[in-house]
Scaffold this motif. Sequence first.
Motif, PDB file in Angstrom:
ATOM      1  N   HIS A   1       0.804  -1.225   0.000  1.00  0.00           N
ATOM      2  CA  HIS A   1       0.000   0.000   0.000  1.00  0.00           C
ATOM      3  C   HIS A   1       0.836   1.274   0.000  1.00  0.00           C
ATOM      4  CE1 HIS A   1      -3.885  -1.983   0.332  1.00  0.00           C
ATOM      5  NE2 HIS A   1      -3.342  -2.811   1.210  1.00  0.00           N
ATOM      6  N   GLY A   2       2.136   1.153   0.268  1.00  0.00           N
ATOM      7  CA  GLY A   2       3.027   2.306   0.196  1.00  0.00           C
ATOM      8  C   GLY A   2       2.990   3.169   1.438  1.00  0.00           C
ATOM      9  N   ALA A   3       4.074   3.922   1.639  1.00  0.00           N
ATOM     10  CA  ALA A   3       4.162   4.794   2.805  1.00  0.00           C
ATOM     11  C   ALA A   3       3.129   5.911   2.737  1.00  0.00           C
ATOM     12  CB  ALA A   3       5.565   5.391   2.897  1.00  0.00           C
ATOM     13  N   ASN A   4       2.751   6.299   1.498  1.00  0.00           N
ATOM     14  CA  ASN A   4       1.793   7.398   1.330  1.00  0.00           C
ATOM     15  C   ASN A   4       0.357   6.910   1.107  1.00  0.00           C
ATOM     16  OD1 ASN A   4       1.963   6.349  -1.204  1.00  0.00           O
ATOM     17  ND2 ASN A   4       2.894   8.154  -2.148  1.00  0.00           N
ATOM     18  N   GLY A   5       0.148   5.599   1.178  1.00  0.00           N
ATOM     19  CA  GLY A   5      -1.199   5.043   1.054  1.00  0.00           C
ATOM     20  C   GLY A   5      -1.754   5.026  -0.353  1.00  0.00           C
ATOM     21  N   LYS A   6      -0.928   5.418  -1.326  1.00  0.00           N
ATOM     22  CA  LYS A   6      -1.421   5.488  -2.706  1.00  0.00           C
ATOM     23  C   LYS A   6      -1.301   4.153  -3.432  1.00  0.00           C
ATOM     24  CE  LYS A   6      -0.484  10.416  -3.402  1.00  0.00           C
ATOM     25  NZ  LYS A   6      -1.804  10.856  -3.840  1.00  0.00           N
ATOM     26  N   GLY A   7      -0.612   3.190  -2.807  1.00  0.00           N
ATOM     27  CA  GLY A   7      -0.460   1.876  -3.442  1.00  0.00           C
ATOM     28  C   GLY A   7       0.827   1.781  -4.223  1.00  0.00           C
ATOM     29  N   VAL A   8       1.538   0.682  -4.054  1.00  0.00           N
ATOM     30  CA  VAL A   8       2.804   0.458  -4.749  1.00  0.00           C
ATOM     31  C   VAL A   8       2.591  -0.425  -5.972  1.00  0.00           C
ATOM     32  CG1 VAL A   8       5.083  -0.603  -4.531  1.00  0.00           C
ATOM     33  CG2 VAL A   8       4.153   0.717  -2.635  1.00  0.00           C
ATOM     34  N   LEU A   9       1.733  -1.422  -5.847  1.00  0.00           N
ATOM     35  CA  LEU A   9       1.524  -2.375  -6.935  1.00  0.00           C
ATOM     36  C   LEU A   9       0.455  -1.861  -7.897  1.00  0.00           C
ATOM     37  CD1 LEU A   9       1.395  -5.625  -4.778  1.00  0.00           C
ATOM     38  CD2 LEU A   9       3.379  -4.457  -5.692  1.00  0.00           C
ATOM     39  N   PRO A  10       0.582  -2.212  -9.196  1.00  0.00           N
ATOM     40  CA  PRO A  10      -0.430  -1.785 -10.161  1.00  0.00           C
ATOM     41  C   PRO A  10      -1.824  -2.298  -9.777  1.00  0.00           C
ATOM     42  CG  PRO A  10       1.478  -2.681 -11.292  1.00  0.00           C
ATOM     43  CD  PRO A  10       1.682  -2.951  -9.838  1.00  0.00           C
ATOM     44  N   GLY A  11      -2.828  -1.435  -9.914  1.00  0.00           N
ATOM     45  CA  GLY A  11      -4.197  -1.830  -9.612  1.00  0.00           C
ATOM     46  C   GLY A  11      -4.580  -1.620  -8.156  1.00  0.00           C
ATOM     47  N   MET A  12      -3.586  -1.255  -7.324  1.00  0.00           N
ATOM     48  CA  MET A  12      -3.848  -1.060  -5.893  1.00  0.00           C
ATOM     49  C   MET A  12      -4.670   0.206  -5.666  1.00  0.00           C
ATOM     50  SD  MET A  12      -2.934  -2.873  -3.300  1.00  0.00           S
ATOM     51  CE  MET A  12      -1.436  -3.714  -3.687  1.00  0.00           C
ATOM     52  N   ARG A  13      -5.637   0.132  -4.744  1.00  0.00           N
ATOM     53  CA  ARG A  13      -6.492   1.298  -4.477  1.00  0.00           C
ATOM     54  C   ARG A  13      -5.723   2.380  -3.706  1.00  0.00           C
ATOM     55  NH1 ARG A  13     -11.650   0.307  -6.700  1.00  0.00           N
ATOM     56  NH2 ARG A  13     -11.225  -1.581  -7.848  1.00  0.00           N
ATOM     57  N   ASP A  14      -6.126   3.630  -3.991  1.00  0.00           N
ATOM     58  CA  ASP A  14      -5.479   4.798  -3.379  1.00  0.00           C
ATOM     59  C   ASP A  14      -6.277   5.196  -2.138  1.00  0.00           C
ATOM     60  OD1 ASP A  14      -4.421   7.204  -2.708  1.00  0.00           O
ATOM     61  OD2 ASP A  14      -4.695   8.161  -4.666  1.00  0.00           O
ATOM     62  N   PHE A  15      -5.663   5.064  -0.968  1.00  0.00           N
ATOM     63  CA  PHE A  15      -6.360   5.413   0.277  1.00  0.00           C
ATOM     64  C   PHE A  15      -6.665   6.911   0.362  1.00  0.00           C
ATOM     65  CE2 PHE A  15      -4.250   1.605   2.575  1.00  0.00           C
ATOM     66  CZ  PHE A  15      -5.292   0.776   2.197  1.00  0.00           C
ATOM     67  N   THR A  16      -5.895   7.723  -0.359  1.00  0.00           N
ATOM     68  CA  THR A  16      -6.095   9.171  -0.247  1.00  0.00           C
ATOM     69  C   THR A  16      -7.221   9.672  -1.157  1.00  0.00           C
ATOM     70  OG1 THR A  16      -4.479   9.683  -1.972  1.00  0.00           O
ATOM     71  CG2 THR A  16      -3.630   9.496   0.267  1.00  0.00           C
ATOM     72  N   ASP A  17      -7.772   8.790  -1.972  1.00  0.00           N
ATOM     73  CA  ASP A  17      -8.878   9.152  -2.857  1.00  0.00           C
ATOM     74  C   ASP A  17     -10.137   9.412  -1.996  1.00  0.00           C
ATOM     75  OD1 ASP A  17     -10.873   9.369  -4.700  1.00  0.00           O
ATOM     76  OD2 ASP A  17     -10.533   7.416  -5.661  1.00  0.00           O
ATOM     77  N   LYS A  18     -10.659  10.636  -2.077  1.00  0.00           N
ATOM     78  CA  LYS A  18     -11.784  11.023  -1.206  1.00  0.00           C
ATOM     79  C   LYS A  18     -13.038  10.185  -1.479  1.00  0.00           C
ATOM     80  CE  LYS A  18      -9.558  14.462   0.731  1.00  0.00           C
ATOM     81  NZ  LYS A  18      -8.976  14.197   2.043  1.00  0.00           N
ATOM     82  N   THR A  19     -13.133   9.656  -2.704  1.00  0.00           N
ATOM     83  CA  THR A  19     -14.325   8.852  -3.035  1.00  0.00           C
ATOM     84  C   THR A  19     -13.965   7.355  -3.064  1.00  0.00           C
ATOM     85  OG1 THR A  19     -13.831   9.027  -5.396  1.00  0.00           O
ATOM     86  CG2 THR A  19     -15.291  10.699  -4.461  1.00  0.00           C
ATOM     87  N   GLY A  20     -12.823   7.030  -2.498  1.00  0.00           N
ATOM     88  CA  GLY A  20     -12.325   5.650  -2.634  1.00  0.00           C
ATOM     89  C   GLY A  20     -12.659   4.753  -1.466  1.00  0.00           C
ATOM     90  N   ARG A  21     -11.693   3.901  -1.188  1.00  0.00           N
ATOM     91  CA  ARG A  21     -11.876   2.809  -0.232  1.00  0.00           C
ATOM     92  C   ARG A  21     -12.329   3.266   1.154  1.00  0.00           C
ATOM     93  NH1 ARG A  21     -12.848  -0.304  -2.198  1.00  0.00           N
ATOM     94  NH2 ARG A  21     -11.245  -1.547  -3.186  1.00  0.00           N
ATOM     95  N   LEU A  22     -11.825   4.427   1.603  1.00  0.00           N
ATOM     96  CA  LEU A  22     -12.097   4.839   2.992  1.00  0.00           C
ATOM     97  C   LEU A  22     -13.490   5.452   3.187  1.00  0.00           C
ATOM     98  CD1 LEU A  22      -8.634   6.195   4.199  1.00  0.00           C
ATOM     99  CD2 LEU A  22      -9.568   3.883   4.253  1.00  0.00           C
TER     100      LEU A  22
END
Lengths: 395, 204
Positions: free
Chosen positions: B132-153
């Motif tokens: 998921h990366g140190a910044n929550g944006k995802g390291v692997l291709p296709g990984m969801r971005d935690f910082t996306d306001k309309t995303g996973r969180l």
Amino acid sequence: MLNNIAIAAPSVEELAQRLEKMQIDMDNLKKQLANRATKQDIQLVEKKVQKANEWRDSDTLVHMAGYADVGYTDAQSEDGSFNSANFSPIFHFQYRDLVMLEAELEFSTADSGETNVDLEYLTIDWFVNDYMTLVGGKFLSPVGQFRQNLHPSWINKLPSAPPGFGHDGAAPVSETGLQLRGGFPFAGIRTNYAVYVGNGPELVAEFEDGEYELEGIEAEGFGSDRDGEKVYGGRFGILPFAGLEVGFSASTGKATVTSVEDGDDGLLSNEGARDYDVKGADFNWLLGSFNLRGEYVETKVGSSNAGTAASPGAVWETWYTQGSYRFVGSKWEAVARYTDFDSPHLSQDQTQWALGTNYLFTNNFIGKFSYEFNDGLSGNASDDDRFLFQMAYGF
Amino acid sequence: MKILNRKYLLTVGLLGFSIMVLGLGSSVSLASDFPEAGDFVRGSKAWSENCMRCHSMRSPSDLRDDQWVTTVFHMRVRAGLTGQETRDILTFLQASNAPIDNSAGDVEPVSKEKIAQLSGGKIYQRNCMACHGANGKGVLPGMRDFTDKTGRLTKTDAQLLNNIINGFQSPGSSMPMPPRGGNAQLSNDELAAILSYIRQEFSK
């Protein structure tokens, strides 16, 4: 009040019935308890299951991996046809962490409908220590990255190999010999290496306009060394930080003409061993869903004044750069690749733009659509633009 | 006569000598506790940094434990991994290949007091950051971005904790999130602490 209670009290008969029912319930309960496993019973079963797991406990592991692909090609000057039914099983036989036998076969359907079978590689890998593996047998050439790591169809992001990186191209395909390879950390960065000695390639001559010239190089892991001249080479890779790898390759030795294109090999005699030198460089950069990679290979064959096919030397050179992007949160991927292949023959020279779209059903099952803009000698297959479709499955 | 050729003798001699030296230096190569245990945390990092150098990431749940052994040793040769990296990656994959458990019921909520006692950030760094990366944006291709306001969180804590504990396959993603992020040792309390950290750090 007392009278009411007395009236509601059960009769002796009713009490006896209830008692009998309770006795039956208790017997059933006893039976259930008798059939129920205790904690000790479960632990015993768990131990037995663990021991019965032959795969985990076995010293020798047997495993089959590999890949397969089917496809369709429609070129400018030819009718479209289904093609490239390839099946490449890879067999692994491993004894603990000491040794592994690896063998890849390649079954493919020829244009004539016949089935071709080739041994792509067969090696015995001795895990000498944490930093060295000694590989013996027929192995994929460690020069560059495409041949040894990227050519399987479920890994290659386009349906075709970059021009010059296939068979009879500028980059060597495979080698038969011994190879030492591995990786080690150095000054805080990761590195990997491969060095080898092998039988080396054989050369193909062509008789044209009354004289011989070099037609091509066959660097496909010959099982014997017909000219007795070995080739030495290898690759050194550096990973300065996660996501970036830079590699340098080279090989050197001698190679001799052993066949004549569309001619009589029996005419060859006393052919001289020519200088054979390969140099290459490659890089691979990953940033999230974006990947950029490239590779350069030059193969130089020296001249020879000896033998029937005495002729000047020749140079084959190719390079490609490929970018790909996997759309975030989707299974779609876009790919673009540019290749420039130069050879001593105009009919082989080619520049190519390949654009592709992939759909990843899973990460090892991929549907690829691509269009190649090819620029070669006019009227030649190398000048034909092509549409390609391929389904590839890695297992 | 050819066998007496000096060059030939030199080549064969050099190879023989090299093999002998290697053999003498490899007396400890056969581990008695094969498959030797590696380090889960280092393994998850090495896995996320190496496999994608050449191919799309295979999900840990694609293969059984024994299949991963031969596959990872094959990759050791192909990718130039060290023996230690091989053992670490194998340990991570064998610990992470449990299938998603859709039959598991809803997870009991964890109290805020328990969460406050644990360092979610440290646990995230050791167990989740490789993917998921140190910044929550995802390291692997296709990984969801935690910082996306309309995303996973945008999901509730209960839903997210349920997905973390039992595993989850995102629509459109080729690789599932393994149960407990692949580390079966993590308790529900620790996973809840990670979730709390993710919310604090990435949904600002």
